[in-house]
Design a protein around this motif. Structure first.
Motif, PDB file in Angstrom:
ATOM      1  N   ARG A   4       0.858  -1.186   0.000  1.00  0.00           N
ATOM      2  CA  ARG A   4       0.000   0.000   0.000  1.00  0.00           C
ATOM      3  C   ARG A   4       0.898   1.241   0.000  1.00  0.00           C
ATOM      4  O   ARG A   4       2.057   1.176   0.409  1.00  0.00           O
ATOM      5  CB  ARG A   4      -0.916   0.037   1.225  1.00  0.00           C
ATOM      6  CG  ARG A   4      -0.182   0.191   2.542  1.00  0.00           C
ATOM      7  CD  ARG A   4      -1.108   0.105   3.719  1.00  0.00           C
ATOM      8  NE  ARG A   4      -0.369   0.209   4.979  1.00  0.00           N
ATOM      9  CZ  ARG A   4      -0.883  -0.009   6.161  1.00  0.00           C
ATOM     10  NH1 ARG A   4      -2.162  -0.354   6.274  1.00  0.00           N
ATOM     11  NH2 ARG A   4      -0.154   0.107   7.246  1.00  0.00           N
ATOM     12  N   VAL A   5       0.338   2.345  -0.441  1.00  0.00           N
ATOM     13  CA  VAL A   5       1.028   3.621  -0.288  1.00  0.00           C
ATOM     14  C   VAL A   5       1.018   3.922   1.206  1.00  0.00           C
ATOM     15  O   VAL A   5       0.025   3.665   1.888  1.00  0.00           O
ATOM     16  CB  VAL A   5       0.329   4.730  -1.107  1.00  0.00           C
ATOM     17  CG1 VAL A   5       0.918   6.101  -0.790  1.00  0.00           C
ATOM     18  CG2 VAL A   5       0.436   4.433  -2.600  1.00  0.00           C
ATOM     19  N   ARG A   7       0.621   4.792   4.898  1.00  0.00           N
ATOM     20  CA  ARG A   7      -0.470   5.305   5.728  1.00  0.00           C
ATOM     21  C   ARG A   7      -1.857   5.130   5.124  1.00  0.00           C
ATOM     22  O   ARG A   7      -2.830   5.603   5.685  1.00  0.00           O
ATOM     23  CB  ARG A   7      -0.208   6.743   6.155  1.00  0.00           C
ATOM     24  CG  ARG A   7       1.014   6.854   7.080  1.00  0.00           C
ATOM     25  CD  ARG A   7       1.288   8.262   7.541  1.00  0.00           C
ATOM     26  NE  ARG A   7       1.631   9.213   6.505  1.00  0.00           N
ATOM     27  CZ  ARG A   7       2.824   9.328   5.923  1.00  0.00           C
ATOM     28  NH1 ARG A   7       3.797   8.532   6.269  1.00  0.00           N
ATOM     29  NH2 ARG A   7       3.052  10.237   5.001  1.00  0.00           N
ATOM     30  N   GLU A   8      -1.988   4.490   3.964  1.00  0.00           N
ATOM     31  CA  GLU A   8      -3.332   4.161   3.477  1.00  0.00           C
ATOM     32  C   GLU A   8      -3.878   3.030   4.342  1.00  0.00           C
ATOM     33  O   GLU A   8      -3.124   2.290   4.975  1.00  0.00           O
ATOM     34  CB  GLU A   8      -3.296   3.726   2.009  1.00  0.00           C
ATOM     35  CG  GLU A   8      -3.106   4.872   1.048  1.00  0.00           C
ATOM     36  CD  GLU A   8      -3.258   4.432  -0.403  1.00  0.00           C
ATOM     37  OE1 GLU A   8      -3.295   3.216  -0.686  1.00  0.00           O
ATOM     38  OE2 GLU A   8      -3.319   5.323  -1.257  1.00  0.00           O
ATOM     39  N   ASN A   9      -5.177   2.865   4.368  1.00  0.00           N
ATOM     40  CA  ASN A   9      -5.793   1.821   5.186  1.00  0.00           C
ATOM     41  C   ASN A   9      -5.820   0.457   4.508  1.00  0.00           C
ATOM     42  O   ASN A   9      -5.647  -0.563   5.152  1.00  0.00           O
ATOM     43  CB  ASN A   9      -7.224   2.218   5.572  1.00  0.00           C
ATOM     44  CG  ASN A   9      -7.248   3.366   6.556  1.00  0.00           C
ATOM     45  OD1 ASN A   9      -6.377   3.458   7.414  1.00  0.00           O
ATOM     46  ND2 ASN A   9      -8.209   4.250   6.428  1.00  0.00           N
ATOM     47  N   GLU A  10      -6.064   0.434   3.205  1.00  0.00           N
ATOM     48  CA  GLU A  10      -6.296  -0.823   2.497  1.00  0.00           C
ATOM     49  C   GLU A  10      -5.022  -1.373   1.866  1.00  0.00           C
ATOM     50  O   GLU A  10      -4.319  -0.681   1.141  1.00  0.00           O
ATOM     51  CB  GLU A  10      -7.355  -0.606   1.410  1.00  0.00           C
ATOM     52  CG  GLU A  10      -7.758  -1.867   0.716  1.00  0.00           C
ATOM     53  CD  GLU A  10      -8.847  -1.638  -0.308  1.00  0.00           C
ATOM     54  OE1 GLU A  10      -8.884  -2.393  -1.286  1.00  0.00           O
ATOM     55  OE2 GLU A  10      -9.647  -0.717  -0.122  1.00  0.00           O
ATOM     56  N   TRP A  11      -4.748  -2.662   2.130  1.00  0.00           N
ATOM     57  CA  TRP A  11      -3.640  -3.361   1.487  1.00  0.00           C
ATOM     58  C   TRP A  11      -4.101  -3.901   0.134  1.00  0.00           C
ATOM     59  O   TRP A  11      -5.213  -4.410   0.017  1.00  0.00           O
ATOM     60  CB  TRP A  11      -3.182  -4.535   2.348  1.00  0.00           C
ATOM     61  CG  TRP A  11      -2.507  -4.147   3.615  1.00  0.00           C
ATOM     62  CD1 TRP A  11      -3.076  -4.074   4.854  1.00  0.00           C
ATOM     63  CD2 TRP A  11      -1.144  -3.776   3.786  1.00  0.00           C
ATOM     64  NE1 TRP A  11      -2.150  -3.690   5.784  1.00  0.00           N
ATOM     65  CE2 TRP A  11      -0.945  -3.498   5.154  1.00  0.00           C
ATOM     66  CE3 TRP A  11      -0.062  -3.646   2.914  1.00  0.00           C
ATOM     67  CZ2 TRP A  11       0.290  -3.109   5.672  1.00  0.00           C
ATOM     68  CZ3 TRP A  11       1.165  -3.257   3.433  1.00  0.00           C
ATOM     69  CH2 TRP A  11       1.335  -2.992   4.785  1.00  0.00           C
ATOM     70  N   LYS A  12      -3.273  -3.785  -0.860  1.00  0.00           N
ATOM     71  CA  LYS A  12      -3.510  -4.392  -2.173  1.00  0.00           C
ATOM     72  C   LYS A  12      -2.601  -5.614  -2.265  1.00  0.00           C
ATOM     73  O   LYS A  12      -1.615  -5.701  -1.535  1.00  0.00           O
ATOM     74  CB  LYS A  12      -3.202  -3.390  -3.279  1.00  0.00           C
ATOM     75  CG  LYS A  12      -4.102  -2.153  -3.208  1.00  0.00           C
ATOM     76  CD  LYS A  12      -3.585  -1.078  -4.143  1.00  0.00           C
ATOM     77  CE  LYS A  12      -4.400   0.180  -4.066  1.00  0.00           C
ATOM     78  NZ  LYS A  12      -4.246   0.905  -2.790  1.00  0.00           N
ATOM     79  N   HIS A  32       4.891   3.894  -9.144  1.00  0.00           N
ATOM     80  CA  HIS A  32       4.452   5.053  -8.375  1.00  0.00           C
ATOM     81  C   HIS A  32       5.394   6.214  -8.641  1.00  0.00           C
ATOM     82  O   HIS A  32       6.549   6.023  -9.025  1.00  0.00           O
ATOM     83  CB  HIS A  32       4.425   4.740  -6.875  1.00  0.00           C
ATOM     84  CG  HIS A  32       3.304   3.857  -6.489  1.00  0.00           C
ATOM     85  ND1 HIS A  32       3.367   2.486  -6.585  1.00  0.00           N
ATOM     86  CD2 HIS A  32       2.071   4.134  -6.047  1.00  0.00           C
ATOM     87  CE1 HIS A  32       2.225   1.981  -6.205  1.00  0.00           C
ATOM     88  NE2 HIS A  32       1.411   2.950  -5.866  1.00  0.00           N
TER      89      HIS A  32
END
Length: 68
Positions: A4-5, A7-12, A32
């Motif tokens: 993830r980028v 501090r984002e919440n969702e993991w890819k 990125h």
């Protein structure tokens, strides 16, 4: 592998691909822009069902790098 980028919440996730050596795998995180920090961890499961993560504290613990 999960990423993830920062501090984002969702993991890819992106799949690991086995190389000619059956114990080696690779993957690529999507492109990125410069200056972006990326967090990631690896999660695997063996054919016997054993599960492991690196770092072991994942997803609360993770690795990070910054795009230069």
């Amino acid at each position: 592998m999960f990423w993830r980028v920062a501090r984002e919440n969702e993991w890819k996730s992106v799949p690991l691909t086995q190389t000619e050596n059956e114990q080696h795998f690779f993957t690529e995180i999507p492109f990125h822009k410069t200056g972006i920090a990326v967090e990631y961890y690896i999660a695997v499961e063996s054919v016997s069902g054993k599960k492991e993560t690196q770092p072991r504290t994942a997803p609360k613990g993770f690795y990070q790098f910054k795009i230069k």
